[in-house]
Design a protein around this motif. Structure first.
Motif, short mmCIF file in Angstrom:
data_model
loop_
_atom_site.label_atom_id
_atom_site.label_comp_id
_atom_site.label_asym_id
_atom_site.label_seq_id
_atom_site.Cartn_x
_atom_site.Cartn_y
_atom_site.Cartn_z
N ASP A 21 0.87 -1.19 0.00
CA ASP A 21 0.00 0.00 0.00
C ASP A 21 0.90 1.23 0.00
OD1 ASP A 21 -1.60 2.20 0.83
OD2 ASP A 21 -3.07 0.84 1.71
N ARG A 22 1.02 1.88 -1.13
CA ARG A 22 1.94 3.01 -1.24
C ARG A 22 1.49 4.21 -0.41
NH1 ARG A 22 5.99 0.74 -1.49
NH2 ARG A 22 6.97 2.80 -1.65
N ASP A 23 0.16 4.39 -0.26
CA ASP A 23 -0.32 5.49 0.59
C ASP A 23 0.11 5.27 2.04
OD1 ASP A 23 -1.49 6.79 -1.53
OD2 ASP A 23 -3.45 5.86 -1.23
N SER A 52 3.83 5.91 2.38
CA SER A 52 4.22 7.33 2.40
C SER A 52 3.99 7.95 3.77
CB SER A 52 3.43 8.10 1.35
OG SER A 52 2.03 8.09 1.65
N GLY A 53 3.08 7.37 4.55
CA GLY A 53 2.82 7.91 5.88
C GLY A 53 3.62 7.23 6.98
#
Length: 313
Positions: A96-98, A101-102
């Motif tokens: 999950d790239r989102d 990123s977090g």
């Protein structure tokens, strides 16, 4: 750490941390399958008062959530915190790239995978975990935590799950053997199947013994058997000879297979030469049976890719 209460967790009541892994966000199931002996040295956590409390030496567990399709939910690893949390960046494996990123804050750990998990269903059915946070609030804070009593109970279950079975006769009543000059009381608190082996190891080092068939072998921290010679590899895979091992691999791969010892600079056996079809690799001893099987499958995949290219050409 000061003995002060902060929110729901205090230094006085903390038994262990519990880091949560979601297999739809990070391929933790693949990690356990392909690299079972590689410890978890960092894990993404929320930057909050809990992660600020994490210090070297504190016990920590790895929890895997999910619906059970890829991997059974439950506790899959146990270890210690190695230092304060650190700022970091997500690696390239995140699904999950989102979420990746977090992920900017990481717990520093040394967590080894268990030989088998303490399942979520087992914890749900055990009254000692009726108030376990990760069961009551699955989407809660990461890190989660265990109270002192919960940590003591989970340690008992994790030890039993990590006991393992004999790779030859599959007996589950094996012994974990600790060698060396142990101070008095060193094994106090350990389960009864952890025993002293003496000060000196005769021959190859071992740390497991099966009373049923007499097999002695070396296992990793996760209980997985390791081979230090071709003979041991054959034994762990149930083969009486090298030809028998090659036949076993032939049945698995359906292509020509060749294995042989490779001597080192001192004319001692230090590695294994493995060839599947036209592809080959040298594996240095010791290695786990899981590593060996994964390598076989990787070589077979390369052979099949070669065949596909030849057909397309």
């Amino acid at each position: 750490m000061t003995d002060q209460t902060v929110g729901l967790v205090s230094a006085a009541s903390l038994g262990a941390w519990l880091l949560k892994a979601n297999p739809t966000i990070y391929p933790i199931a693949e990690w356990i399958q392909d690299r079972p002996d590689e410890p978890v040295t960092s894990w993404s956590v929320q930057r909050n008062y809990r992660s600020a409390m994490m210090e070297a030496g504190q016990p920590v567990y790895l929890w895997i959530s999910g619906d059970g399709r890829d991997i059974e939910p439950g506790v899959w690893g146990y270890g210690v915190v190695t230092g304060p949390c650190e700022v970091g960046t997500a690696d390239s494996r995140w699904l999950d790239r989102d979420a990746a990123s977090g992920a900017g804050y990481y717990a520093m750990t040394e967590i080894n995978f268990l030989a088998s998990p303490v399942s979520r269903s087992a914890l749900n059915s055990d009254p000692r975990f009726a108030d376990l946070e990760v069961l009551k609030v699955p989407a809660g804070s990461n890190p989660s935590f265990l109270t002192i009593d919960q940590a003591r109970a989970l340690r008992e279950l994790a030890q039993a799950a990590d006991r393992g079975t004999c790779p030859r006769c599959r007996n589950g009543e094996i012994l974990h053997v600790v060698f060396g000059m142990l101070p008095p009381g060193s094994l106090d608190g350990e389960p009864p199947w952890v025993t002293e082996g003496g000060c000196v190891i005769m021959g190859l080092p071992t740390n497991r013994h099966c009373p049923a068939c007499g097999l002695d072998w070396l296992a990793t921290s996760g209980g997985r058997p390791q081979a230090r010679t071709l003979h041991e590899l054959r034994t762990l895979l149930g083969c009486d000879s090298t030809a028998g091992l090659e036949d076993l691999l032939w049945d698995h791969c359906d292509v020509d297979v060749h294995v042989e010892d490779v001597p080192d600079d001192h004319d001692e056996v230090g590695a294994l030469s493995l060839r599947i079809g036209t592809r080959g690799v040298t594996l240095e001893f010791p290695f786990s049976v899981t590593e060996f099987i994964v390598t076989v499958d990787e070589l077979l995949a390369e052979v099949l890719d070669d065949w596909d290219e030849e057909l397309r050409g």
